[in-house]
Design an enzyme around this catalytic site. Structure first.
Site, short mmCIF file in Angstrom:
data_model
loop_
_atom_site.label_atom_id
_atom_site.label_comp_id
_atom_site.label_asym_id
_atom_site.label_seq_id
_atom_site.Cartn_x
_atom_site.Cartn_y
_atom_site.Cartn_z
N LYS A 43 -22.61 28.08 -3.78
CA LYS A 43 -22.60 28.35 -2.34
C LYS A 43 -22.37 27.05 -1.57
O LYS A 43 -22.56 25.95 -2.09
CB LYS A 43 -23.92 28.99 -1.91
CG LYS A 43 -25.14 28.09 -2.08
CD LYS A 43 -26.41 28.80 -1.67
CE LYS A 43 -27.62 27.88 -1.83
NZ LYS A 43 -28.88 28.53 -1.39
N TYR A 276 -25.33 1.55 19.20
CA TYR A 276 -25.89 2.12 20.42
C TYR A 276 -27.39 1.85 20.56
O TYR A 276 -28.15 1.96 19.61
CB TYR A 276 -25.67 3.64 20.43
CG TYR A 276 -24.23 4.06 20.57
CD1 TYR A 276 -23.46 3.65 21.66
CD2 TYR A 276 -23.64 4.86 19.60
CE1 TYR A 276 -22.14 4.05 21.78
CE2 TYR A 276 -22.32 5.26 19.72
CZ TYR A 276 -21.56 4.84 20.81
OH TYR A 276 -20.25 5.24 20.93
#
Length: 388
Positions: A43, A276
Site C-alpha cells: 500500500k 527562516y
C-alpha cells in the site's frame, strides 16, 4: 512516482531502492513464519518504495499474496500484470466493486452496507466475489464488532455464498499494540479473534486463510500466525518498533537509501543566521552546505535543527528550519565540492543515518519517514535481477 535507472537519475536527489535487500527480507520473514503464507503489503506505493517493482520482487522471493489499502491500488497492480492473490481492505460506499470482482481481487467487508454493495456488484458482473470478513477484535478502526453484528454479517455472507454470489475466502483482523511487547491487548485480541473465527466456522464458513499478524506479530508472536501473515514495514527492512529490536536483529536490511547532491557550499562568518526565523546562528566562522530537499519532498519540518545527514564520512545536523525545497547543514569549516553526495538515510552499515534515526529526530516513526518521500524524488532500482 517517477522511476529511473542509476545512469539517468538526476543529480539533485534520489531514493535508491535495493530490490535484493527486499527479496532477502521476504525470505527472512518467511523463515519467521514457516507455517504461514506471506502477504507483502504494498500500500501507499509500497511505503514509498514503489508498488509495482517491490511487488514483483516480493513475489519472486516467495510471497504468495499482495495487500493494499485501497481498491484503486490493487487494481493498478492487476493492470501492471501482477498475478496471484491481491487483497484490498479500505472501502467506502460506491467503490469499484465490479472492477474488483472482474480483476479477481479479494475484497474486505466490515459491515452490512459493504456486503450489500459487493453482492449487488456480483449480480451485475455475473461472477462471484472473493470476500474476506474483517473482525474488530479491539483496534477500534475498520472491522465488524463481535456479538450480534458479527453473527448477522456472517449469516448474510453465507446466504450470498449459497446463491453463488460470493466466496468467503478469509477471516481476518488487525492488532492494535503488537509493537509493544507484553501489552495486555495482544492476548485479548487473539482470544476474541479465535472466538469470532470459531463462530464463523461453526456457522459453515470455510475460509482459505485466517490472519491477524502484522509485521511485529510476524516477528515476535508465532501463536498469531494462523494461515497467513501480512508483512508491511518489515518487508522494507525497517523494524516495526525499536523496542522489538533493530532490523539486523531480525535478519532484515533497509531497502531505501535517500541522498542528494550539495547544491552550494560557502563560507560564512560567525553570527550568521541560517534559514527562516534564524533558529540557528553560526557560532563562529564556518561553511554551510545546501541540501536541495525539503518538506515538499517529504523531509519532515519537525526534523529542523535535528535531522542527521552524512557528508564526506561525517554526520552533520540540519542547521535551522527545513524549508519547502531545501535545508542547510553546518559543515564545520569543511569544504566539499558542490555536487558532493549527502546521504540522509540508508541501511546504516556504511556510517549513514537510518530512517529510525530520522524518526527519532522528528518525533515520529520510521514508517512515516520512508512513506512520505514525495514524487519529486525519483526511485532508482538496483539489483533488479533475481539472486542466483
Amino acid at each position: 512516482m517517477s522511476e529511473r535507472t542509476a545512469a539517468t537519475a538526476p543529480l539533485r536527489a534520489r531514493a535508491e531502492i535495493d530490490l535484493a535487500a527486499l527479496r532477502a527480507n521476504v525470505r527472512a520473514l518467511r523463515a519467521h513464519a514457516p507455517g504461514a503464507a506471506v502477504m507483502a503489503v504494498v500500500k501507499s506505493e509500497a511505503y514509498g518504495h514503489g508498488a509495482v517493482p517491490c511487488a514483483r520482487a516480493a513475489l519472486a522471493a516467495g510471497a504468495t499474496w499482495l495487500g493494499t489499502a485501497t481498491p484503486e491500488e490493487a487494481l493498478a497492480l492487476r493492470a501492471a500484470g501482477l498475478p496471484g492473490r491481491i487483497m484490498c481492505w479500505l472501502w467506502t460506499p460506491g467503490g469499484p466493486w465490479c472492477e474488483a470482482i472482474e480483476a479477481e481481487l479479494d475484497v474486505s467487508v466490515s459491515a452490512m452496507w459493504a456486503l450489500e454493495e459487493v453482492v449487488e456488484a456480483a449480480r451485475g458482473a455475473g461472477r462471484p466475489a472473493r470476500v474476506q470478513l474483517k473482525a474488530d477484535t479491539g483496534l477500534g478502526r475498520n472491522g465488524c464488532q463481535p456479538g450480534a453484528d458479527w453473527a448477522a454479517l456472517v449469516d448474510a455472507a453465507l446466504r450470498a455464498e449459497a446463491e453463488g454470489l460470493l466466496r468467503v475466502t478469509g477471516l481476518w483482523s488487525h492488532f492494535a499494540c503488537a509493537d509493544e511487547p507484553g501489552h495486555p491487548s495482544i492476548a485479548a485480541q487473539l482470544a476474541v479473534f479465535r472466538d469470532m473465527v470459531a463462530h464463523a466456522e461453526g456457522r459453515g464458513v470455510r475460509p482459505e486463510v485466517r490472519h491477524i499478524a502484522n509485521s511485529p506479530a510476524t516477528l515476535t508472536l508465532p501463536d498469531s500466525h494462523f494461515d497467513l501473515v501480512r508483512t508491511g514495514i518489515a518487508t522494507y527492512g525497517i523494524s516495526p518498533s525499536p523496542e522489538l529490536g533493530t532490523p539486523a536483529d531480525f535478519g532484515l536490511r533497509p531497502v531505501m537509501t535517500l541522498s542528494a547532491s550539495l547544491a552550494l557550499v560557502k563560507q560564512v562568518p560567525g553570527g550568521h543566521g541560517v534559514s527562516y526565523g534564524h533558529r540557528y546562528v553560526t557560532p563562529g566562522p564556518t561553511t554551510l552546505g545546501l541540501v536541495p530537499l525539503g518538506y515538499a519532498d517529504g523531509i519532515p519540518r519537525h526534523a529542523s535543527s535535528a535531522g542527521p545527514v552524512l557528508v564526506e564520512g561525517k554526520w552533520r545536523t540540519i542547521a535551522g528550519r527545513v524549508a519547502m525545497d531545501q535545508f542547510v547543514v553546518d559543515l564545520g569549516g569543511d569544504e566539499p565540492a558542490a555536487g558532493t553526495r549527502a546521504v540522509l538515510f540508508g541501511a546504516g552499515d556504511r556510517g549513514e543515518p537510518t530512517a529510525e534515526d530520522w524518526a527519532q529526530a522528528a518525533g515520529t516513526i520510521a514508517y512515516e519517514i520512508v512513506t512520505r518521500i514525495g514524487t519529486r524524488v525519483p526511485r532508482v532500482y538496483v539489483n533488479e535481477e533475481q539472486d542466483g
